[in-house]
Scaffold this motif. Structure first.
Motif, short mmCIF file in Angstrom:
data_model
loop_
_atom_site.label_atom_id
_atom_site.label_comp_id
_atom_site.label_asym_id
_atom_site.label_seq_id
_atom_site.Cartn_x
_atom_site.Cartn_y
_atom_site.Cartn_z
N LEU A 274 41.80 71.04 -50.34
CA LEU A 274 40.82 70.33 -51.16
C LEU A 274 41.56 69.67 -52.30
N ILE A 275 41.84 68.39 -52.17
CA ILE A 275 42.63 67.65 -53.13
C ILE A 275 41.74 66.69 -53.90
N ASP A 276 41.61 66.91 -55.21
CA ASP A 276 40.78 66.03 -56.02
C ASP A 276 41.45 64.67 -56.23
N ASP A 277 42.74 64.69 -56.51
CA ASP A 277 43.48 63.45 -56.76
C ASP A 277 44.80 63.52 -55.99
N PRO A 278 44.91 62.80 -54.86
CA PRO A 278 46.12 62.89 -54.03
C PRO A 278 47.31 62.10 -54.57
N ARG A 279 47.10 61.30 -55.63
CA ARG A 279 48.19 60.44 -56.10
C ARG A 279 49.44 61.22 -56.50
N PRO A 280 49.33 62.32 -57.25
CA PRO A 280 50.55 63.07 -57.56
C PRO A 280 51.31 63.55 -56.33
N LEU A 281 50.61 63.81 -55.23
CA LEU A 281 51.28 64.22 -54.00
C LEU A 281 52.08 63.06 -53.41
N TYR A 282 51.51 61.86 -53.45
CA TYR A 282 52.25 60.69 -52.98
C TYR A 282 53.46 60.41 -53.88
N TYR A 283 53.30 60.62 -55.19
CA TYR A 283 54.43 60.44 -56.11
C TYR A 283 55.53 61.46 -55.80
N ILE A 326 54.60 61.27 -66.68
CA ILE A 326 54.33 60.53 -67.91
C ILE A 326 53.59 61.45 -68.87
N GLN A 327 54.05 61.50 -70.13
CA GLN A 327 53.38 62.35 -71.11
C GLN A 327 51.96 61.86 -71.37
N SER A 328 51.07 62.80 -71.60
CA SER A 328 49.65 62.48 -71.71
C SER A 328 49.34 61.56 -72.88
N ASN A 329 50.18 61.54 -73.91
CA ASN A 329 49.93 60.67 -75.07
C ASN A 329 50.63 59.32 -74.96
N ASN A 330 51.20 59.02 -73.80
CA ASN A 330 51.90 57.75 -73.60
C ASN A 330 50.89 56.67 -73.21
N GLU A 331 50.63 55.78 -74.12
CA GLU A 331 49.66 54.72 -73.88
C GLU A 331 50.34 53.39 -73.54
N THR A 332 51.68 53.36 -73.60
CA THR A 332 52.38 52.09 -73.41
C THR A 332 52.75 51.83 -71.96
N GLU A 333 52.88 52.87 -71.16
CA GLU A 333 53.33 52.69 -69.78
C GLU A 333 52.43 53.48 -68.83
N LYS A 334 51.71 52.77 -67.99
CA LYS A 334 50.82 53.41 -67.03
C LYS A 334 51.20 53.09 -65.59
N ASN A 335 52.27 52.33 -65.39
CA ASN A 335 52.74 52.00 -64.05
C ASN A 335 53.61 53.15 -63.55
N VAL A 336 53.01 54.07 -62.81
CA VAL A 336 53.70 55.29 -62.41
C VAL A 336 54.82 54.98 -61.42
N ILE A 337 54.62 53.98 -60.54
CA ILE A 337 55.67 53.63 -59.58
C ILE A 337 56.92 53.18 -60.31
N GLY A 414 46.14 64.75 -44.18
CA GLY A 414 45.87 64.54 -45.60
C GLY A 414 46.54 63.27 -46.08
N CYS A 415 47.65 62.92 -45.43
CA CYS A 415 48.43 61.74 -45.79
C CYS A 415 47.94 60.56 -44.93
N ASN A 416 47.67 59.43 -45.59
CA ASN A 416 47.05 58.30 -44.91
C ASN A 416 48.06 57.17 -44.68
N ASP A 417 48.12 56.66 -43.45
CA ASP A 417 49.08 55.61 -43.10
C ASP A 417 48.86 54.33 -43.92
N ARG A 421 51.55 52.54 -46.41
CA ARG A 421 51.96 51.15 -46.25
C ARG A 421 51.81 50.41 -47.59
N ASN A 422 50.69 50.61 -48.27
CA ASN A 422 50.49 49.98 -49.58
C ASN A 422 51.51 50.48 -50.59
N LEU A 423 51.81 51.79 -50.51
CA LEU A 423 52.78 52.38 -51.42
C LEU A 423 54.17 51.78 -51.19
N SER A 424 54.51 51.55 -49.94
CA SER A 424 55.82 50.98 -49.63
C SER A 424 55.98 49.59 -50.24
#
Length: 482
Positions: A274-283, A326-337, A414-417, A421-424
Motif C-alpha cells: 500500500l504505497i501512498d506516494d510511489p515517487r520516492p521509490l522511483y527516485y 531535499i530538506q523540507s525547508n528548501n523552497e528554492t529547488e523542487k526539481n527532484v530529478i 507496483g512499477c509502471n512501464d 518511460r516518462n522518467l527516462s
C-alpha cells in the motif's frame, strides 16, 4: 556489546526467556548459553545478556532453545532447580541485569556517609594491602543497560522501503557496517540525515584525486605514463543498451531471465504493498541504477567483492537512509530529478576508484537505457544488485530494509512501464543540461593558526569550487610542470 530486548515468563517447572535478535545473520554455532546456579548467560555477537535470577536454575536435558524466524527471536526454556518454586520480580528487568554484589542505592548512600578524612602524610601499609585486595576482588562482569526509553524527539525514525523500518542499523554497525555514513542512523531525523550527508560529501571529495584522473585522461592516457582504465570504462557499452537497440518493439522490450534470476524472484516477499506516494521509490530506483551502472562501467561490465560497498556508498538511500533528498525547508529547488543527478555526481566524485565527469555522464545514459527497457529491465538490474548484498554477512541488512521489498514491488506490478518511460526522458533532459559548473563542493582553502588578543585561533577559509574551476587549476599546474 549490545543488551538485547528480552521477555520473561515462568510456570511451576521452567523459566522462559525470549531474546529478540532482530536484524542480524548468525549461525547456531555462534550462540553460547550458560547456566550457573541462579545466573543465566546468553551470548550471540553483538548481543550479550546476563540475568541473575532470585532462585536457582539447573541445566539438564529438559533445557531447550529454538529460533523463531517470524518473531526474530530465540525462545529458551530453562528448568528450575526446585520445581514449583516461584521466582519473584521477573518483570523487573533492570534488577535481573545487576552485576554480582552490585550495591543498591541505599548501600551507595551509606558508603558516601562513611567517608572520612585520613592523614595522607603517614604511610599506611594496611591500606595498601586493602587496595591490592580490592584489585583482586574487582568485579569484571560486563555492565548491562537496557536501551533507554526515548522521548518524542529521540524516538527511532523510519527509513528503508516506503519508510517502513526502524532500529535495523545499530546492530549492523557493531558488526562492521562501513557503508553507513550517519552518526546515529536509527535516530536522526530526515533533514538531519541530509545535512550530515552533504557535509560528508564535501569532506570526502578530494580535489587532487579528481585532478589526477582529469589530467590522466586529457594528457597522459596515450602515453607510457597514462592509465587507460577510465578510457576503457568510458568506451564500455552497457548490455541494456544492446538489448534495447536489438529489440523488435521499443515499447515492449524483450528481457529474458536466467533460472538463477527466476529462483531469486521466487524468494522475494509475497505481499501487497500500500504505497501512498510511489515517487520516492522511483527516485530510489534511479539512484541504485546509477550506482550499479557506474560500478559495472568502471570494471567493463564485471562486478566484484567490493561492488556492494561501492554501490551502497554511492546510493544515499542506502549509505544515509536518505529517501527525502531535499530538506523540507528548501523552497528554492523542487526539481527532484535535477537534485538526484547532482547528488549522484557528487558522490561518484568522492567514493569510487575512478572519478571522472565523462564517466558520470555515460553512467546516467546507461540508466536511461535500463529505464527504456521497462520494469523487466529495472528488475533484472535490481536483482543483480540485491544478490551482492544478500550474500554479504553485514550488508545483507539492506536487503531486509530495502531490496527485498523494492524488487517485489517492481515484480508485482507496483512499477509502471509508462512512468519509467516518462522518467527516462525527464532524466535524459536533466543530464543533457548538466554542466561542470553545476557540481559544486565546499572546501577549506586555507587553514591557518592566527594570533588574536585572546590567544591563538584557527582561521578556516571556505570556498565553493565547481569542477570547471578545479580543471582550470589542474591545467595550470600541469603546464607549469612541463
Amino acid at each position: 556489546m549490545l543488551t538485547p530486548r528480552f521477555e520473561l515468563d515462568q510456570d511451576d517447572d521452567f523459566v522462559y526467556i525470549k531474546v529478540h535478535i532482530a536484524n542480524i545473520r548468525f549461525s547456531a554455532a555462534a550462540i553460547e548459553m550458560v547456566v550457573n546456579d541462579n545466573v543465566f548467560v546468553f551470548s550471540l555477537p553483538p548481543y550479550y545478556l546476563r540475568l541473575r535470577f532470585p532462585k536457582s536454575l539447573v541445566e539438564n536435558e529438559d533445557a531447550h532453545s529454538e529460533f523463531v524466524p517470524k518473531e526474530e527471536c530465540i525462545k529458551i526454556r530453562v528448568p528450575k532447580l526446585n520445581k514449583g518454586e516461584f521466582f519473584p520480580d521477573l518483570d523487573l528487568s533492570a534488577k535481573l541485569l545487576a552485576r554480582m554484589n552490585e550495591p543498591s542505592i541505599d548501600d551507595k548512600q551509606k558508603k558516601v556517609s562513611m567517608i572520612e578524612e585520613m592523614d595522607v602524610s603517614n604511610d599506611n601499609i594496611e591500606s595498601v594491602k586493602n587496595i591490592e585486595q580490592e584489585g583482586q576482588d574487582f568485579d569484571w562482569e560486563i555492565s548491562q543497560q537496557l536501551p533507554p526509553i526515548m522521548t518524542d524527539l529521540q524516538k527511532s525514525v523510519k527509513y528503508g522501503f516506503n519508510n517502513e523500518f526502524s532500529d535495523y542499523l545499530t546492530p549492523s554497525l557493531s558488526n562492521g557496517n562501513d557503508i553507513n555514513e550517519l552518526s546515529d542512523p536509527d535516530h536522526l531525523q530526515p533533514d538531519d540525515r541530509i545535512m550530515e550527508r552533504l557535509i560528508k560529501e564535501n569532506i570526502k571529495f578530494d580535489m587532487e584525486y579528481y585532478a589526477n584522473d582529469y589530467i590522466n585522461m586529457k594528457y597522459l592516457v596515450d602515453t607510457e605514463m597514462g592509465d587507460d582504465g577510465i578510457q576503457n570504462a568510458i568506451k564500455f557499452i552497457s548490455p541494456f543498451t544492446k538489448i534495447f537497440n536489438e529489440s523488435k518493439s521499443k515499447n515492449n522490450v524483450e528481457i529474458e531471465f536466467t533460472q538463477q534470476e527466476k529462483d531469486q524472484m521466487n524468494d522475494l516477499p509475497r505481499k501487497t504493498f500500500l504505497i501512498d506516494d510511489p515517487r520516492p521509490l522511483y527516485y530510489t530506483i534511479l539512484c541504485i541504477l546509477f550506482a550499479y551502472s557506474y560500478e559495472r562501467r568502471s570494471f567493463n561490465g564485471d562486478l566484484n567483492t567490493e561492488s556492494a560497498w561501492t554501490i551502497g556508498k554511492l546510493t544515499p538511500q542506502i549509505s544515509c537512509v536518505d529517501s527525502q533528498l531535499i530538506q523540507s525547508n528548501n523552497e528554492t529547488e523542487k526539481n527532484v530529478i535535477k537534485i538526484i543527478v547532482l547528488t549522484m555526481a557528487r558522490r561518484a566524485l568522492g567514493f569510487p576508484l575512478y572519478r571522472h565527469y565523462d564517466l558520470i555522464i555515460k553512467s546516467w545514459l546507461d540508466v536511461y537505457w535500463i529505464l527504456r527497457c521497462g520494469k523487466r529491465g529495472v528488475l533484472k538490474a535490481l536483482l543483480e544488485v540485491r544478490e551482492l548484498f544478500r550474500k554479504h554477512d553485514v550488508y545483507y541488512v539492506y536487503c531486509k530494509i530495502l531490496f527485498d521489498n523494492l524488487c517485489s514491488w517492481v515484480l508485482r506490478d507496483g512499477c509502471n512501464d509508462n512512468v519509467l518511460r516518462n522518467l527516462s526522458h525527464a532524466l535524459k533532459k536533466e543530464v543533457e543540461n548538466l554542466s561542470k559548473k553545476d557540481i559544486v563542493f565546499e572546501k577549506i582553502i586555507r587553514d591557518e593558526t592566527v594570533e588574536t588578543d585572546e590567544g591563538t585561533e584557527k582561521d578556516e577559509t571556505f570556498e565553493f569550487l565547481n569542477l570547471e574551476d578545479i580543471e582550470e587549476l589542474a591545467d595550470e599546474a600541469y603546464q607549469q610542470s612541463l
